[in-house]
Design an enzyme around this catalytic site. Structure first.
Site, PDB file in Angstrom:
ATOM      1  N   PRO A 158      44.080   7.630  68.407  1.00  0.00           N
ATOM      2  CA  PRO A 158      42.781   7.550  69.084  1.00  0.00           C
ATOM      3  C   PRO A 158      41.909   6.440  68.507  1.00  0.00           C
ATOM      4  O   PRO A 158      40.979   5.970  69.137  1.00  0.00           O
ATOM      5  CB  PRO A 158      42.164   8.925  68.843  1.00  0.00           C
ATOM      6  CG  PRO A 158      42.946   9.566  67.769  1.00  0.00           C
ATOM      7  CD  PRO A 158      44.278   8.910  67.732  1.00  0.00           C
TER       8      PRO A 158
ATOM      9  N   ARG B   7      58.332  -1.819  83.276  1.00  0.00           N
ATOM     10  CA  ARG B   7      58.222  -2.393  84.617  1.00  0.00           C
ATOM     11  C   ARG B   7      58.050  -3.918  84.573  1.00  0.00           C
ATOM     12  O   ARG B   7      58.221  -4.598  85.572  1.00  0.00           O
ATOM     13  CB  ARG B   7      57.098  -1.767  85.414  1.00  0.00           C
ATOM     14  CG  ARG B   7      55.712  -1.988  84.853  1.00  0.00           C
ATOM     15  CD  ARG B   7      54.682  -1.188  85.632  1.00  0.00           C
ATOM     16  NE  ARG B   7      54.563  -1.610  87.003  1.00  0.00           N
ATOM     17  CZ  ARG B   7      53.871  -2.680  87.412  1.00  0.00           C
ATOM     18  NH1 ARG B   7      53.265  -3.437  86.499  1.00  0.00           N
ATOM     19  NH2 ARG B   7      53.789  -2.990  88.681  1.00  0.00           N
TER      20      ARG B   7
ATOM     21  N   ASP C 136      49.906  -7.061  90.762  1.00  0.00           N
ATOM     22  CA  ASP C 136      49.212  -6.043  89.978  1.00  0.00           C
ATOM     23  C   ASP C 136      47.719  -6.328  89.895  1.00  0.00           C
ATOM     24  O   ASP C 136      47.305  -7.498  89.834  1.00  0.00           O
ATOM     25  CB  ASP C 136      49.763  -6.051  88.533  1.00  0.00           C
ATOM     26  CG  ASP C 136      51.074  -5.297  88.440  1.00  0.00           C
ATOM     27  OD1 ASP C 136      51.492  -4.735  89.470  1.00  0.00           O
ATOM     28  OD2 ASP C 136      51.658  -5.288  87.356  1.00  0.00           O
TER      29      ASP C 136
ATOM     30  N   GLU D  75      46.300  15.449  62.517  1.00  0.00           N
ATOM     31  CA  GLU D  75      45.218  14.460  62.406  1.00  0.00           C
ATOM     32  C   GLU D  75      45.766  13.042  62.251  1.00  0.00           C
ATOM     33  O   GLU D  75      45.022  12.105  62.029  1.00  0.00           O
ATOM     34  CB  GLU D  75      44.318  14.802  61.197  1.00  0.00           C
ATOM     35  CG  GLU D  75      43.553  16.106  61.351  1.00  0.00           C
ATOM     36  CD  GLU D  75      42.744  16.147  62.632  1.00  0.00           C
ATOM     37  OE1 GLU D  75      42.896  17.122  63.399  1.00  0.00           O
ATOM     38  OE2 GLU D  75      41.992  15.184  62.893  1.00  0.00           O
TER      39      GLU D  75
HETATM   40  N1  JFT Z   1      46.807   6.782  72.070  1.00  0.00           N
HETATM   41  C1  JFT Z   1      46.135   7.694  72.029  1.00  0.00           C
HETATM   42  C2  JFT Z   1      45.264   8.788  72.033  1.00  0.00           C
HETATM   43  C3  JFT Z   1      44.195   8.856  72.918  1.00  0.00           C
HETATM   44  N2  JFT Z   1      43.780   7.955  73.832  1.00  0.00           N
HETATM   45  N3  JFT Z   1      43.590  10.000  72.717  1.00  0.00           N
HETATM   46  N4  JFT Z   1      44.232  10.659  71.711  1.00  0.00           N
HETATM   47  C4  JFT Z   1      45.275   9.918  71.305  1.00  0.00           C
HETATM   48  C5  JFT Z   1      46.126  10.355  70.199  1.00  0.00           C
HETATM   49  C6  JFT Z   1      47.167   9.572  69.685  1.00  0.00           C
HETATM   50  C7  JFT Z   1      47.841   9.994  68.564  1.00  0.00           C
HETATM   51  C8  JFT Z   1      47.468  11.182  67.960  1.00  0.00           C
HETATM   52  C9  JFT Z   1      47.869  11.860  66.798  1.00  0.00           C
HETATM   53 CL1  JFT Z   1      48.948  11.251  65.645  1.00  0.00          CL
HETATM   54  C10 JFT Z   1      47.153  13.032  66.676  1.00  0.00           C
HETATM   55  N5  JFT Z   1      46.316  13.093  67.747  1.00  0.00           N
HETATM   56  C11 JFT Z   1      45.382  14.179  67.982  1.00  0.00           C
HETATM   57  C12 JFT Z   1      44.030  13.723  67.493  1.00  0.00           C
HETATM   58  C13 JFT Z   1      42.978  13.684  68.353  1.00  0.00           C
HETATM   59  C14 JFT Z   1      41.726  13.271  67.880  1.00  0.00           C
HETATM   60  C15 JFT Z   1      41.570  12.926  66.570  1.00  0.00           C
HETATM   61  N6  JFT Z   1      42.627  12.950  65.757  1.00  0.00           N
HETATM   62  C16 JFT Z   1      43.846  13.334  66.210  1.00  0.00           C
HETATM   63  C17 JFT Z   1      46.468  11.978  68.522  1.00  0.00           C
HETATM   64  C18 JFT Z   1      45.791  11.585  69.643  1.00  0.00           C
END
Ligand code: JFT
Length: 250
Positions: free
Chosen positions: A92, A161, A176, A119
């Site tokens: 994130p 793609r 696109d 996390e």
């Molecule tokens: N890409 C992307 C993305 C997105 N756009 N939203 N959430 C993610 C994403 C990607 C990787 C992980 C991992 Cl590893 C654990 N979490 C849960 C989390 C959520 C919030 C804070 N900490 C951990 C992930 C969320």
């Protein structure tokens, strides 16, 4: 292109066997290897996480399983003749994944994805592999997922793609929304197919009149209308002179 994915949910990546990515694999354009992270755990519970140093909520994914899993995937790849790996870490807190990112990644011969959970992964893992290869930490959007696997599916489709021979001419990515050209940065306009009238709703006449220039201008105008309504920020990237030039061509 070779793809390696290390995950605690290998079944989450089963969609990579179907549709466009599945076809790319069947055509030998994509060579996908999914690795279960828990294969590199040796305790009874196959533990992959632990409490965070410094306290705080949630759990952090441990270094050792990731280090052993990535070393194994990298060794397998080199043994199979792959080269120049790039680590792609969905997070994130990553840089936004855009069409430009997809284009850049599609040029790489080997991507290694580390979708994680909890996390996130102990920072020292990314620091370690950044000494051996480029590491791209990317987010697929401003919303919060529970882990990185969905992001791997999104990124893989956006990249696959673009690979030569994956999309047929009919599906070409030439038009696109985010590809270069006069319609670059514009959202797709409305599309129609047979029947000509459906529940009293007729297809716009311009599309059935056979005048290609008028169709092109109508489609451009509809794309502009839709972009102004849904993504006015994209209009700032547009060059009105490009539209005038295209108008003179039509
Ligand atoms: N890409 C992307 C993305 C997105 N756009 N939203 N959430 C993610 C994403 C990607 C990787 C992980 C991992 Cl590893 C654990 N979490 C849960 C989390 C959520 C919030 C804070 N900490 C951990 C992930 C969320």
């Amino acid at each position: 292109m070779r793809l390696d994915v290390v995950t605690i949910f290998p079944e989450y990546l089963e969609p990579l066997d179907v549709s466009l990515v599945g076809k790319a694999r069947a055509r030998g354009r994509l060579d996908v290897h999914v690795h279960d992270l828990r294969r590199w755990t040796y305790d009874r519970h196959n533990t992959v996480d632990d409490t965070p140093y410094g306290g705080g909520p949630g759990m952090v994914m441990k270094t050792d399983p990731w280090g052993e899993a990535l070393d194994s995937a990298i060794a397998d790849g080199y043994e199979a003749g792959a080269h120049d790996p790039v680590l792609v870490v969905p997070t994130p807190s990553g840089r936004p994944f855009t069409q430009q990112t997809a284009v850049a990644l599609a040029r790489q011969p080997w991507l290694i994805f580390t979708p994680a959970r909890y996390e996130g992964i102990d920072r020292r893992v990314m620091d370690e592999y950044a000494t051996r290869m480029p590491v791209h930490e990317v987010s697929i959007g401003d919303y919060v997922l529970a882990g990185g696997e969905a992001a791997v599916l999104v990124i893989t489709e956006a990249v696959a793609r673009l690979l030569p021979g994956v999309l047929g001419n009919a599906e070409s990515h030439r038009d696109d929304s985010f590809a270069p050209g006069a319609m670059a940065n514009l959202l797709e306009g409305p599309v129609y197919t047979k029947p000509p009238v459906w529940r009293g709703r007729a297809v716009p006449e311009v599309l059935t009149g056979g005048h290609h220039g008028k169709v092109a201008r109508w489609r451009r105008d509809e794309a502009l209308r839709r972009t102004a309504a849904h993504r006015p920020d994209l209009l700032e990237r547009c060059d009105p002179a490009e539209f005038d030039r295209k108008d003179r061509e039509i």
